[in-house]
Design a protein around this motif. Structure first.
Motif, mmCIF file in Angstrom:
data_model
loop_
_atom_site.group_PDB
_atom_site.id
_atom_site.type_symbol
_atom_site.label_atom_id
_atom_site.label_comp_id
_atom_site.label_asym_id
_atom_site.label_seq_id
_atom_site.Cartn_x
_atom_site.Cartn_y
_atom_site.Cartn_z
ATOM 1 N N ARG B 287 -5.246 16.443 16.242
ATOM 2 C CA ARG B 287 -5.492 17.725 15.574
ATOM 3 C C ARG B 287 -6.674 17.558 14.625
ATOM 4 O O ARG B 287 -6.861 16.491 14.041
ATOM 5 C CB ARG B 287 -4.239 18.192 14.827
ATOM 6 C CG ARG B 287 -3.652 17.085 13.992
ATOM 7 C CD ARG B 287 -2.282 17.375 13.429
ATOM 8 N NE ARG B 287 -2.001 16.282 12.468
ATOM 9 C CZ ARG B 287 -1.326 16.426 11.355
ATOM 10 N NH1 ARG B 287 -0.831 17.593 11.027
ATOM 11 N NH2 ARG B 287 -1.113 15.419 10.547
ATOM 12 N N VAL B 288 -7.443 18.578 14.516
ATOM 13 C CA VAL B 288 -8.647 18.501 13.693
ATOM 14 C C VAL B 288 -8.745 19.745 12.808
ATOM 15 O O VAL B 288 -8.151 20.780 13.076
ATOM 16 C CB VAL B 288 -9.925 18.394 14.562
ATOM 17 C CG1 VAL B 288 -9.980 17.052 15.253
ATOM 18 C CG2 VAL B 288 -10.004 19.514 15.562
ATOM 19 N N ASP B 303 -1.932 29.203 5.162
ATOM 20 C CA ASP B 303 -0.676 29.059 5.911
ATOM 21 C C ASP B 303 -0.485 30.095 7.024
ATOM 22 O O ASP B 303 0.540 30.070 7.695
ATOM 23 C CB ASP B 303 0.563 29.096 4.987
ATOM 24 C CG ASP B 303 0.583 27.904 4.033
ATOM 25 O OD1 ASP B 303 0.102 26.827 4.453
ATOM 26 O OD2 ASP B 303 1.030 28.062 2.900
ATOM 27 N N ALA B 304 -1.426 30.979 7.247
ATOM 28 C CA ALA B 304 -1.287 31.928 8.354
ATOM 29 C C ALA B 304 -1.296 31.165 9.692
ATOM 30 O O ALA B 304 -2.083 30.237 9.870
ATOM 31 C CB ALA B 304 -2.422 32.943 8.315
ATOM 32 N N PRO B 305 -0.421 31.544 10.640
ATOM 33 C CA PRO B 305 -0.383 30.846 11.928
ATOM 34 C C PRO B 305 -1.645 31.110 12.761
ATOM 35 O O PRO B 305 -2.191 32.212 12.754
ATOM 36 C CB PRO B 305 0.840 31.457 12.620
ATOM 37 C CG PRO B 305 1.632 32.114 11.536
ATOM 38 C CD PRO B 305 0.636 32.546 10.504
ATOM 39 N N VAL B 306 -2.070 30.057 13.477
ATOM 40 C CA VAL B 306 -3.179 30.172 14.425
ATOM 41 C C VAL B 306 -2.574 30.242 15.823
ATOM 42 O O VAL B 306 -1.739 29.397 16.188
ATOM 43 C CB VAL B 306 -4.124 28.957 14.323
ATOM 44 C CG1 VAL B 306 -5.203 29.016 15.396
ATOM 45 C CG2 VAL B 306 -4.733 28.883 12.928
ATOM 46 N N VAL B 307 -2.966 31.262 16.593
ATOM 47 C CA VAL B 307 -2.346 31.509 17.887
ATOM 48 C C VAL B 307 -3.395 31.412 18.989
ATOM 49 O O VAL B 307 -4.502 31.950 18.857
ATOM 50 C CB VAL B 307 -1.695 32.916 17.905
ATOM 51 C CG1 VAL B 307 -1.102 33.228 19.266
ATOM 52 C CG2 VAL B 307 -0.634 33.032 16.809
ATOM 53 N N VAL B 308 -3.045 30.672 20.068
ATOM 54 C CA VAL B 308 -3.872 30.648 21.277
ATOM 55 C C VAL B 308 -2.926 30.906 22.445
ATOM 56 O O VAL B 308 -1.875 30.256 22.539
ATOM 57 C CB VAL B 308 -4.582 29.291 21.452
ATOM 58 C CG1 VAL B 308 -5.349 29.260 22.778
ATOM 59 C CG2 VAL B 308 -5.535 29.014 20.289
ATOM 60 N N ASP B 309 -3.271 31.818 23.317
ATOM 61 C CA ASP B 309 -2.438 32.153 24.481
ATOM 62 C C ASP B 309 -0.978 32.403 24.097
ATOM 63 O O ASP B 309 -0.053 31.826 24.699
ATOM 64 C CB ASP B 309 -2.494 31.022 25.528
ATOM 65 C CG ASP B 309 -3.885 30.856 26.089
ATOM 66 O OD1 ASP B 309 -4.655 31.837 26.065
ATOM 67 O OD2 ASP B 309 -4.210 29.733 26.529
ATOM 68 N N ARG B 336 -6.931 19.313 19.169
ATOM 69 C CA ARG B 336 -8.317 19.023 19.528
ATOM 70 C C ARG B 336 -8.813 19.892 20.688
ATOM 71 O O ARG B 336 -9.964 20.313 20.727
ATOM 72 C CB ARG B 336 -8.454 17.537 19.892
ATOM 73 C CG ARG B 336 -9.880 17.096 20.127
ATOM 74 C CD ARG B 336 -9.998 15.586 20.234
ATOM 75 N NE ARG B 336 -8.870 15.028 20.965
ATOM 76 C CZ ARG B 336 -8.881 13.846 21.575
ATOM 77 N NH1 ARG B 336 -9.956 13.092 21.549
ATOM 78 N NH2 ARG B 336 -7.816 13.381 22.193
ATOM 79 N N GLU B 337 -7.926 20.177 21.635
ATOM 80 C CA GLU B 337 -8.375 20.934 22.818
ATOM 81 C C GLU B 337 -8.797 22.365 22.484
ATOM 82 O O GLU B 337 -9.448 23.021 23.285
ATOM 83 C CB GLU B 337 -7.310 20.931 23.928
ATOM 84 C CG GLU B 337 -5.952 21.492 23.541
ATOM 85 C CD GLU B 337 -4.961 20.401 23.114
ATOM 86 O OE1 GLU B 337 -5.380 19.434 22.435
ATOM 87 O OE2 GLU B 337 -3.770 20.518 23.455
ATOM 88 N N TYR B 338 -8.422 22.843 21.284
ATOM 89 C CA TYR B 338 -8.819 24.204 20.897
ATOM 90 C C TYR B 338 -9.856 24.191 19.771
ATOM 91 O O TYR B 338 -10.002 25.161 19.051
ATOM 92 C CB TYR B 338 -7.598 25.005 20.437
ATOM 93 C CG TYR B 338 -6.498 25.102 21.460
ATOM 94 C CD1 TYR B 338 -6.752 25.623 22.725
ATOM 95 C CD2 TYR B 338 -5.214 24.657 21.165
ATOM 96 C CE1 TYR B 338 -5.742 25.705 23.669
ATOM 97 C CE2 TYR B 338 -4.200 24.735 22.110
ATOM 98 C CZ TYR B 338 -4.469 25.254 23.361
ATOM 99 O OH TYR B 338 -3.474 25.338 24.292
ATOM 100 N N ILE B 345 -9.583 32.259 18.958
ATOM 101 C CA ILE B 345 -8.228 32.088 18.459
ATOM 102 C C ILE B 345 -7.771 33.423 17.859
ATOM 103 O O ILE B 345 -8.575 34.336 17.689
ATOM 104 C CB ILE B 345 -8.134 30.974 17.391
ATOM 105 C CG1 ILE B 345 -9.078 31.252 16.217
ATOM 106 C CG2 ILE B 345 -8.448 29.612 17.993
ATOM 107 C CD1 ILE B 345 -8.963 30.270 15.058
ATOM 108 N N SER B 346 -6.480 33.504 17.579
ATOM 109 C CA SER B 346 -5.982 34.647 16.817
ATOM 110 C C SER B 346 -5.321 34.123 15.558
ATOM 111 O O SER B 346 -4.747 33.039 15.556
ATOM 112 C CB SER B 346 -4.951 35.440 17.619
ATOM 113 O OG SER B 346 -5.550 35.987 18.762
ATOM 114 N N ILE B 347 -5.433 34.889 14.498
ATOM 115 C CA ILE B 347 -4.752 34.547 13.255
ATOM 116 C C ILE B 347 -3.689 35.601 13.027
ATOM 117 O O ILE B 347 -3.960 36.805 13.116
ATOM 118 C CB ILE B 347 -5.727 34.546 12.054
ATOM 119 C CG1 ILE B 347 -6.990 33.731 12.357
ATOM 120 C CG2 ILE B 347 -5.009 34.064 10.798
ATOM 121 C CD1 ILE B 347 -6.815 32.251 12.420
ATOM 122 N N GLU B 348 -2.466 35.146 12.780
ATOM 123 C CA GLU B 348 -1.391 36.083 12.529
ATOM 124 C C GLU B 348 -1.393 36.460 11.052
ATOM 125 O O GLU B 348 -1.188 35.613 10.186
ATOM 126 C CB GLU B 348 -0.052 35.450 12.912
ATOM 127 C CG GLU B 348 0.965 36.469 13.340
ATOM 128 C CD GLU B 348 2.141 35.809 14.021
ATOM 129 O OE1 GLU B 348 1.993 35.394 15.187
ATOM 130 O OE2 GLU B 348 3.184 35.683 13.366
#
Lengths: 130, 369
Positions: B287-288, B303-309, B336-338, B345-348
């Motif tokens: 993770r980076v 602390d907002a969640p990061v969402v992919v797919d 790392r892959e994202y 990305i999306s931020i919730e």
């Protein structure tokens, strides 16, 4: 800034202009001062139902996010979309061009819970002092 | 962490801040100014003119003696042997797991003496950690209560400070420092800062805080200096892509997971956590820490969640609207892959997903002049 006497005020620091069955809603000068520089505004869509005392949007400054509580109950008939694009107006002119939503009342405005300008000024003074 | 008694610590300038109209806030157990005129005008003053910050809550630890270098080499990730007298560097105070006990500035003040500037909320923890690992006979002192610290930041800093100090500021390079007088008081003046702008951090005797604060403020009036609080300090450092301990990294994250490979000198010899960092450097980290910018309206907060797919893959470690770039940006830790630039990305944000994109950091870099 003095608080316009034609408006009523909630204890959550919203103002409301009552005109028959239509209410226009915004946040007060005190609220914008507490928030600081406002950079983002989220409002309900036209047609949405808002309820007195319940959240109906959010206003964000650089440092904080705060909910907007509707002072009245009814359906949103109009949204100030120009304000969404220029939320800094709220800092400049909170009681004028920074109106947020117009609501067609489905219940009488809860006047017993809404301060007059003089009452609100006193409320703010006490809140600031404590 | 709040002081255990619930009583907030105050800097020597507490009354001055209140008199100047500061709105105060609790930070790391301290009662500190959040803002005076507002985060936006203060932020812009630092980018275009000058701002003065009271950062006396920061801690100072002094390490001296024949074992000082060896102790610091063992506990920190950067290579202290490279420092010349009068030079400082940014580093990590490490634990055995490769995590960071703190981030800090190490100043080499003499042949065998070093002056550390550490985070307010970590000064006792750092001192305990250093003394606990002190097997070199070095003399370690927590001198945090002896020093006040003022940060003068912005392009007009040299013009404002030079008439007040014996230090030749134009000869002072970035991340170098000198001892000299400010307002006839012995101080340490460092060309360092936490804003991404040119400027100085002045370490001074606590008893001189108000006099020197007032003198710098008076000297800066014609340059448009403004007092600045921690609100602008945070938006300035974030815009400049600088990290905040406890948010962007902590004891459970390694410097490599915080985009701080550059402060890890893995070839300098053994230090706490080095084996873990070496393995991460070879294999890559899972993770980076990346920078992102909102592509839809909204402000991503910490602390907002990061969402992919449709899957939560990480979280925002620092997020804000930043006044100079006038954008909503942030730092997030993601797999790392994202992590590639351009990754969508999306931020919730309060239950609603808003589009964002990974961008290079720093978000803002000052024009060198």
């Amino acid at each position: 800034m003095s608080y316009p006497s034609n408006l009523r005020y909630s204890d959550q620091h919203e103002w409301v202009l009552l005109d028959g069955s239509v209410a226009t809603v915004g946040i007060t000068d005190h609220a914008q001062k507490q928030l600081g520089d406002i950079v983002f505004l989220e409002l309900p869509k036209v047609g949405a139902i808002v309820e007195a005392g319940k959240p109906c949007g959010t206003v964000e400054s650089v440092k904080a996010v705060s909910e907007i509580f509707s002072p009245v109950t009814g359906a949103v008939t109009e949204v100030n979309s120009a304000l969404i694009e220029s939320p800094e107006w709220i800092n400049q002119d909170p009681h004028g061009k920074s109106w947020m939503i117009r609501v067609s009342l489905s219940a009488p405005a809860p006047l017993d819970k809404l301060f007059t300008a003089a009452q609100y000024e006193e409320y703010v003074r006490q809140e600031t002092a404590s | 962490m709040a002081a255990p008694t619930g009583v907030l610590r105050k800097t020597a300038l507490n009354e001055t801040h209140r008199r100047m109209g500061a709105r105060m806030v609790e930070f790391g157990g301290w009662d500190m100014p959040l803002e005076y005129s507002g985060i936006v005008p203060e932020h812009m003053a630092v980018r275009t003119r000058a701002g003065l910050f009271d950062v006396s809550h920061m801690g100072e630890i002094e390490i001296e003696g024949a074992g000082a270098l060896a102790l610091l080499q063992k506990l920190t990730s950067n290579d202290v042997s490279r420092l010349q007298i009068g030079q400082a560097h940014y580093s990590g105070l490490m634990n055995e797991r490769g995590g960071m006990v703190d981030d800090l500035l190490v100043h080499r003040v003499g042949e065998q003496s070093y002056f550390l500037c550490v985070n307010a909320a970590r000064r006792e923890a750092d001192y305990d950690w250093i003394t606990r690992h002190n097997d070199t006979g070095a003399r370690v002192r927590n001198t945090s209560d002896d020093y006040a610290q003022l940060a003068l930041q912005g392009p007009s800093s040299t013009a404002i400070l030079q008439p007040l100090t014996s230090v030749n500021l134009s000869a002072l390079k970035y991340y170098w420092f000198a001892r000299g007088t400010v307002c006839a008081v012995e101080c340490l003046v460092a060309r360092t800062g936490y804003t991404g702008e040119d400027g100085f951090e002045v370490y001074l005797p606590v008893s001189e805080s108000e006099r020197i604060w007032n003198a710098i403020f008076e000297a800066g009036k014609s340059e448009g200096i403004v007092p600045c609080g921690l609100g602008a300090r945070n938006t300035l450092r974030l815009e400049a892509g600088m990290l905040l301990y406890g948010h962007d990294m902590n004891e459970e994250t390694t410097p490599l997971e915080a985009n701080l490979r550059w402060i890890c000198k893995l070839e300098k010899g053994p230090f706490l956590g080095r084996d873990i960092l070496q393995r991460q450097a070879q294999d890559g980290v899972a993770r980076v820490l990346v920078g992102f910018e909102m592509r839809e309206r909204g402000i991503a907060r910490d602390d907002a969640p990061v969402v992919v797919d449709d899957t939560v893959v990480g979280k925002v470690t620092s997020g804000s609207y930043v006044p100079y770039l006038k954008r909503s940006i942030g730092l997030a830790r993601v797999p790392r892959e994202y992590s590639a630039t351009g990754q969508r990305i999306s931020i919730e944000i309060r239950g609603t997903r808003a589009a964002a994109e990974i961008v290079p950091t720093p978000f803002y870099r000052r024009a060198k002049g």
